[in-house]
Design a protein around this motif. Structure first.
Motif, PDB file in Angstrom:
ATOM      1  N   UNK A  88     102.777 136.513 -49.074  1.00 42.70           N
ATOM      2  CA  UNK A  88     103.820 137.009 -49.976  1.00 42.70           C
ATOM      3  C   UNK A  88     104.151 135.935 -50.992  1.00 42.70           C
ATOM      4  N   UNK A  89     104.258 134.728 -50.456  1.00 40.95           N
ATOM      5  CA  UNK A  89     104.576 133.641 -51.352  1.00 40.95           C
ATOM      6  C   UNK A  89     103.458 133.428 -52.349  1.00 40.95           C
ATOM      7  N   UNK A  90     102.288 133.511 -51.799  1.00 37.85           N
ATOM      8  CA  UNK A  90     101.114 133.357 -52.658  1.00 37.85           C
ATOM      9  C   UNK A  90     101.132 134.379 -53.764  1.00 37.85           C
ATOM     10  N   UNK A  91     101.400 135.634 -53.295  1.00 34.43           N
ATOM     11  CA  UNK A  91     101.398 136.723 -54.260  1.00 34.43           C
ATOM     12  C   UNK A  91     102.479 136.513 -55.287  1.00 34.43           C
ATOM     13  N   UNK A  92     103.595 136.090 -54.769  1.00 34.29           N
ATOM     14  CA  UNK A  92     104.712 135.866 -55.667  1.00 34.29           C
ATOM     15  C   UNK A  92     104.373 134.778 -56.660  1.00 34.29           C
ATOM     16  N   UNK A  93     103.726 133.768 -56.111  1.00 30.75           N
ATOM     17  CA  UNK A  93     103.314 132.674 -56.991  1.00 30.75           C
ATOM     18  C   UNK A  93     102.353 133.178 -58.044  1.00 30.75           C
ATOM     19  N   UNK A  94     101.419 133.991 -57.529  1.00 30.64           N
ATOM     20  CA  UNK A  94     100.412 134.569 -58.410  1.00 30.64           C
ATOM     21  C   UNK A  94     101.077 135.313 -59.545  1.00 30.64           C
ATOM     22  N   UNK A  95     101.979 136.166 -59.096  1.00 33.13           N
ATOM     23  CA  UNK A  95     102.645 137.006 -60.089  1.00 33.13           C
ATOM     24  C   UNK A  95     103.397 136.131 -61.079  1.00 33.13           C
ATOM     25  N   UNK A  96     103.953 135.045 -60.538  1.00 31.12           N
ATOM     26  CA  UNK A  96     104.742 134.214 -61.430  1.00 31.12           C
ATOM     27  C   UNK A  96     103.894 133.277 -62.277  1.00 31.12           C
ATOM     28  N   UNK A  97     102.784 132.880 -61.687  1.00 35.30           N
ATOM     29  CA  UNK A  97     101.983 131.895 -62.400  1.00 35.30           C
ATOM     30  C   UNK A  97     101.024 132.497 -63.406  1.00 35.30           C
ATOM     31  N   UNK A  98     100.682 133.785 -63.157  1.00 34.53           N
ATOM     32  CA  UNK A  98      99.747 134.445 -64.090  1.00 34.53           C
ATOM     33  C   UNK A  98     100.269 134.299 -65.510  1.00 34.53           C
ATOM     34  N   UNK A  99      99.416 133.885 -66.454  1.00 34.81           N
ATOM     35  CA  UNK A  99      99.907 133.658 -67.811  1.00 34.81           C
ATOM     36  C   UNK A  99     100.089 134.936 -68.605  1.00 34.81           C
ATOM     37  N   UNK A 100     100.762 135.827 -67.985  1.00 35.37           N
ATOM     38  CA  UNK A 100     101.104 137.083 -68.644  1.00 35.37           C
ATOM     39  C   UNK A 100     102.444 137.517 -68.093  1.00 35.37           C
ATOM     40  N   UNK A 101     103.013 138.428 -68.798  1.00 40.28           N
ATOM     41  CA  UNK A 101     104.253 138.991 -68.284  1.00 40.28           C
ATOM     42  C   UNK A 101     103.913 140.179 -67.425  1.00 40.28           C
TER      43      UNK A 101
END
Lengths: 985, 213
Positions: A355-368
């Motif tokens: 979940x954290x990973x995913x959250x990170x992913x979602x947050x880190x992806x250089x897009x909105x």
């Protein structure tokens, strides 16, 4: 957990210790210590072995000392030895077990000492292997289950417990034992179990199986059932008394942590070692604190912790221990279980991690990343979006407006807002993918171009659950795109504006682009025309096509740029010349990507060139065909071009005479100019070359056949715009004919002059004779004819008359001749003029040039510059000069040993006369006295009248003619003429 | 002499002279034709009559004497030179080259007419001879090749048998040939034939004497 000693034990132990110490002090012997030692043996079972050893050791030591020397010490030592020994004995006795008497007593087990497995049977004196279940220790193994169950049941249910069982004693024998256990209730917390054990017998005849003797059946069944259930739970089950001492441990738990109840219980005394051992070091303190809190507060104990198994692995488990209360609400015990959470926990942790990973992913992806409800309300922005916008979903909450509306208002560019709203609304309604570009306002106020895409997530029925969207910063890209578009437009404009037609072809020859200008000018290629060859065939002029196509094909094949010039058909059907240049465009590897062909209209140029060429040809032809010999020379005089006429005339070309020593010019002059004229030509030519003055001269030029012809050569300099001479242009006109004609004219004139003059009597007489004879002959003949006509029968009077007319006519013409002749002789001064004698002499030399050349005779003149001009009859004087020079020529005809030179001198006499001298280098006069005698001649063909007539002419002009000198080397004649006219005679 | 039997050509560059001479000749009753230059004369179609040519020495296109030399090898009328100035060498040359006379202007009627008469006569004779020659030549041409072979032998004086032997034919054949020849040549006698042959310049190649040919 528990204190080493319980509260109850404190007092007696303390008392014992006190008494003992007092006694020892009072008695001055260590005997008193017996009391505390005994107390220790009694109450602190654990310490028993230690004490044994200590005492034994002490005794030994004391003895040792006692056997040694010093008196004082000896006594003390002896006392101590005695003490130790006695204490040891007591201790041994205390601790050694006694087989229970058949009437083994009842023992009271206070509630809070109750361990989960109540200690069945063994009296405190009996030693029981702590780690094994007492039932095992007591009974045969296969007996152990039932008593254990029964015990558990009674323990849990509070029912009495009565059991007969085979008890194995420590010595190995067995005895049948009956045990009765009852729980007595006492108010609040002190529940006691009383257990009576009776030795029934040692007969083995009785069935081994322990049998229930008496119990409450219903209670027993249920409780047993319950107990069985608990026992078979796949989880750890625990029970503790009100103080927190463990009283029960389910089999699973036992095997799980590899610990028996006894061990567990024992460990409590030892400081909860088992507990410590089975917990994760990090958690131990926390758990202990929580357990203590729960024990004190009565709060249920819930904890997730790691249990350390025997193998050392920590497994997550959830432990729940809840208090059991009696009717009064007092806590009678704690019971609980723990469930292995390991898998769950691991999964949970992993899940959490994911979940954290995913959250990170979602947050880190250089897009909105954003999410909307099916109605379009934003429910999630990823971190980037939040950072970008400077607001969170919650910040879009505003009264009276939907979150979406707020978002659109604040973040989307004014110009894009409407389109965005419309697009989103329609997508939300239709469920179609939303894709749009718009400008989004960044937290710092700058608008960036974004590309947004959203898709709905549907459940199994197709109903939209959420809208998930991605919004990507394309600002740079958009800017680049704009720039690209602008530059493309610029390029297109440039291509269109430049006055060049552009075509491009793929490497295979397919037409890929034609500029607008081309299309306008030439027209769109017909549909069947797709590649270069077809296009070329279509638009190129049929005559030019083969060569241009071949050139192009070679260029395409070799990958080399090429140039073609050909006529191309335009829209209106007319053909115009174009120049097409083709160049390949290569990629970084060198392979050809495109062929570019640029063409410009060169029709005008071609026409101009053609016209120029035509003119050039015409000019060249003109130069070549002009009936004049043309020569071009460098500023230094070197010939650089000869026209065909000149080449043909000279018999050699421009370079034929070239050699080492002399310049071309020199060689030409020396080869071809008449020797007599050479010096003069060279001089004049040199003068012109140096000064730039135009050159004009008449001289003789040697023709290819050796004959010298008179030419007039004129040269003019050609100047550069700056005024320097860049070329000499020379024209050479053959005037030989002219000169000859002139000569002939003069000779004819001369003839006429002679004929009309009394220059030569013989000639005169001949001419007279001829002139007169003709009419006379006619007259005679006509007379005879007349006579005949008259003599005819009948007389032909008509004819006679005609003849007589003719006679008269002819007679008259004869008389005219006579009078004319007479007139010739008269010295009329009307025909005399002032004549430049020098000029006349030159003229005469020119007239006689042919004769002079033919006879290889040269004339040298020494004419005074200021020669007066006498009044003379031009024709007569000419006659004189001609005659004299002719004589001179004739006189030198046979001369071979010296140059045939005629010298003519003319000068003013100083007075009023002009004096002329004519010298030849002939053989001289043999008879000078008779020279002037008429009819005297030494010539074979001569008439001998020349000199006589000359003299008569000169004398008629009041001058004199005489022989100045005569020798075998030559003759000199002289004559004078008066300057002023004398009245004619 | 009648007018039509001859013609007098006059070539002189002076028009007066031409005129006068023509007048004179016409007065006599003779036919005349005058030309201003040799070229003009040559281009005039000459009638088949005995003629005479009165030629001036000074002509515009050619010297008279030169002209005489030029036309000497052709069929031309006899020339009477008439010149304004004559010199001995010229006259000698003219006569040597066959001129009838060399007269100087002004000329007396008598000399002129005498010269003309003799010229005409000479021309007439010449023409007759020429005509005769023509006839003989024609007759000769009518002979067969064989007969032409026989003729020289016959006129050489060979006996028939000799001639026959020479040609390898029989006596009789020869006689036939001979009679044919006589016939064609229209010779009355052998002597005639011989004279014809002489005129035709047929060579005497044989002799009656044996051993010579």
């Amino acid at each position: 957990m528990e204190a080493v000693l319980t509260q109850r034990q404190y007092v007696p132990v303390a008392a014992a210790l006190a008494v003992g110490i007092a006694a020892s002090w009072l008695s001055a012997s260590p005997v008193g210590l017996l009391a505390p030692i005994a107390a220790l043996y009694l109450f602190v079972r654990r310490a028993a072995p230690l004490l044994h050893v200590a005492l034994a050791g002490g005794a030994a030591a004391a003895l040792l000392v006692a056997t040694s020397d010093a008196d004082a010490m000896r006594e003390a030592a002896q006392a101590w030895a005695a003490l130790c020994a006695v204490a040891l004995c007591i201790g041994v006795m205390i601790t050694s077990g006694e087989p229970a008497s058949p009437n083994a007593g009842a023992w009271v087990i206070p509630r809070d000492e109750v361990r989960p497995y109540p200690v069945i049977g063994p009296t405190p004196r009996e030693k029981v292997a702590p780690r094994s279940s007492p039932a095992v220790g007591i009974a045969a193994r296969d007996d152990s289950a039932t008593p254990a169950l029964m015990l558990a049941a009674s323990f849990w249910g509070g029912t009495p417990f009565h059991l007969r069982y085979w008890r194995i004693q420590s010595d190995g024998s067995g005895r049948w034992t009956e045990v009765r256990t009852e729980a007595s209730r006492e108010p609040c917390g002190t529940q006691q179990w009383r257990s009576f054990t009776t030795d029934v017998g040692d007969q083995r005849s009785m069935p081994r199986q322990p049998t229930k003797i008496a119990s409450n059946p219903s209670d027993t069944d249920e409780t047993v059932q319950a107990a069985r259930i608990v026992e078979s739970l796949l989880g750890n089950a625990w029970a503790f008394d009100a103080n927190g001492r463990p009283t029960y441990l389910s089999p699973f738990a036992q095997s799980f942590v590899s610990v028996t109840l006894e061990e567990f219980q024992a460990s409590v005394d030892e400081g909860d070692t088992v507990f410590k051992r089975t917990s994760h070091p990090d958690e131990y303190d926390r758990i202990a604190a929580k357990w203590r809190h729960s024990l004190q507060s009565g709060e249920p104990f819930y904890i997730e912790r790691r249990i350390r198994r025997a193998s050392g692995i920590h497994d997550w488990s959830r432990t729940a221990i809840v208090p059991m209360r009696d009717r009064e609400g007092c806590i009678v015990g704690w019971y609980g279980g723990s469930m292995d959470l390991d898998a769950y926990r691991t999964v949970e942790l992993e899940l959490l991690a994911r979940e954290q990973e995913l959250s990170q992913l979602v947050d880190m992806v250089p897009s909105h990343v954003w999410r909307l409800t099916p109605d379009g309300e934003p429910t999630f922005f990823n971190k980037r979006m939040k950072d970008f916008l400077g607001l969170n979903v919650s910040d879009t909450e505003r009264p009276g407006m939907s979150r979406l509306a707020v978002l659109v208002d604040t973040a989307i560019h004014r110009d894009d807002a409407a389109a965005f709203r419309n697009a989103l609304t329609s997508c939300l309604a239709s469920g179609e993918t939303f894709a749009m570009r718009y400008r989004l306002r960044r937290v710092d106020g700058v608008f960036r171009w974004m590309s947004s895409r959203a898709e709905p997530m549907r459940d199994h029925t197709g109903r939209i659950l959420h809208w998930y969207g991605l919004c990507h910063d394309i600002d740079d890209q958009v800017r680049v795109e704009d720039e690209l578009r602008a530059s493309k437009q610029q390029l297109q404009q440039m291509i269109d504006a430049v006055p060049v037609n552009i075509l491009s072809f793929s490497p295979s020859g397919k037409l890929t682009y034609a500029s607008r200008r081309y299309l306008d000018k030439v027209g769109s290629p017909p549909s069947h025309v797709e590649d270069f060859s077809a296009l070329a065939r279509d638009v190129a002029h049929p005559e030019d096509f083969p060569a241009m196509f071949r050139n192009a094909s070679d260029g395409f094949a070799a990958g080399q740029p090429f140039v073609n010039r050909f006529r191309r058909r335009e829209k209106d059907g007319a053909y115009r010349w174009i120049e097409a240049r083709a160049h390949p465009l290569r990629d970084p590897n060198g392979a050809i990507m495109q062929w570019y062909i640029a063409s410009i209209d060169i029709e005008d140029e071609m026409r101009a060139q053609e016209a120029l060429r035509e003119r050039e040809r015409t000019l060249r032809q003109l130069v070549e065909t002009l009936p004049a010999m043309i020569d071009c020379a460098a500023p230094n005089g070197e010939p650089v071009y000869r026209s065909r006429q000149l080449r043909d005339f000279l018999g050699y070309g421009l370079e034929e005479l070239d050699g080492e020593a002399q310049s071309r010019l020199q060689r030409t002059l020396e080869s071809s100019v008449h020797p007599d004229d050479l010096a003069g030509v060279k001089e004049d030519y040199a003068h012109s070359l140096s000064t730039g003055d135009a050159y004009a001269r008449r001289h003789r030029l040697r023709r290819f056949d050796g004959e010298y012809r008179w030419v007039e050569t004129r040269a003019a300099p050609m100047l550069s715009p700056e005024g320097t001479i860049i070329q000499w242009n020379v024209i050479c006109l053959d005037i030989d004919g002219e000169v000859r004609a002139q000569v002939e004219l003069r000779s004819a004139q001369e003839k006429i002059a002679r004929a009309s003059q009394a220059a030569s009597l013989a000639e005169l007489s001949a001419s007279i004779a001829h002139e007169v004879n003709q009419p006379l002959a006619a007259i005679v003949a006509t007379s005879h004819a007349c006579h005949r006509w008259l003599s005819a029968d009948p007389p032909n009077l008509e004819r006679a008359r005609i003849t007589l007319d003719r006679i008269i006519r002819d007679a008259n013409s004869a008389s005219e001749v006579v009078s004319r002749i007479r007139a010739l002789f008269s010295q009329s001064s009307k025909t005399r003029t002032q004549v430049d004698m020098a000029e006349m002499i030159r003229e005469v030399c020119l007239i006689l040039a042919d004769d002079l050349t033919a006879k290889n005779t040269h004339v040298e003149t020494e004419l005074s510059q200021i020669l007066p001009q006498p009044l003379v009859d031009r024709v007569q004087m000419q006659q004189v000069l001609v005659n004299l020079i002719r004589n001179a020529i004739d006189s030198m005809e046979g001369v071979v040993d010296r140059p045939r030179l005629i010298r003519i001198r003319a000068a003013s006499d100083g007075n009023d006369l002009v004096r002329f001298e004519l010298q030849d280098h002939g053989s001289g006069l043999t008879d000078p006295e008779r020279a002037f005698e008429p009819f005297f001649t030494t010539k074979q063909n001569g008439m001998g009248m020349g000199l006589a007539i000359c003299r008569s002419i000169i004398e008629a002009h009041d001058g004199r003619l005489w022989i100045l000198d005569s020798s075998p080397g030559g003759t000199t004649l002289a004559f004078t003429l008066p300057i002023e006219a004398r009245p004619s005679a | 002499m009648s007018q039509d039997t001859f013609i007098v050509f006059i070539v002189d560059d002076d028009a007066r002279v031409r005129e006068a001479l023509t007048e004179l000749l016409e007065a006599i009753g003779w036919r005349a034709a005058a030309f201003g230059s040799a070229g003009e004369y040559l281009s005039f179609p000459r009638p088949p009559l005995p003629a005479c040519l009165i030629l001036d020495v000074e002509l515009p296109d050619i010297n008279g004497l030169e002209f005489q030399k030029q036309i000497s090898d052709g069929d031309h009328p006899p020339i009477v030179f008439l010149t304004g100035h004559g010199d001995i060498p010229s006259s000698v040359r003219a006569i040597k080259h066959g001129a009838v006379d060399f007269l100087t202007k002004p000329v007396t009627e008598g000399s002129l007419l005498t010269a003309i008469r003799s010229a005409i006569e000479r021309d007439r004779v010449a023409r007759e001879e020429r005509a005769e020659f023509e006839i003989l030549q024609q007759r000769l041409d009518s002979l067969t090749p064989r007969e032409r072979e026989v003729l020289p032998l016959v006129v050489s004086g060979l006996l028939n048998k000799q001639a026959a032997a020479e040609l390898g034919i029989s006596d009789v054949t020869l006689q036939i040939h001979r009679s044919k020849i006589m016939q064609k040549m229209e010779a009355a006698s052998l002597a005639d034939l011989v004279r014809f042959a002489e005129k035709l310049h047929i060579p005497i190649t044989h002799s009656r004497r044996a051993g010579s040919s």
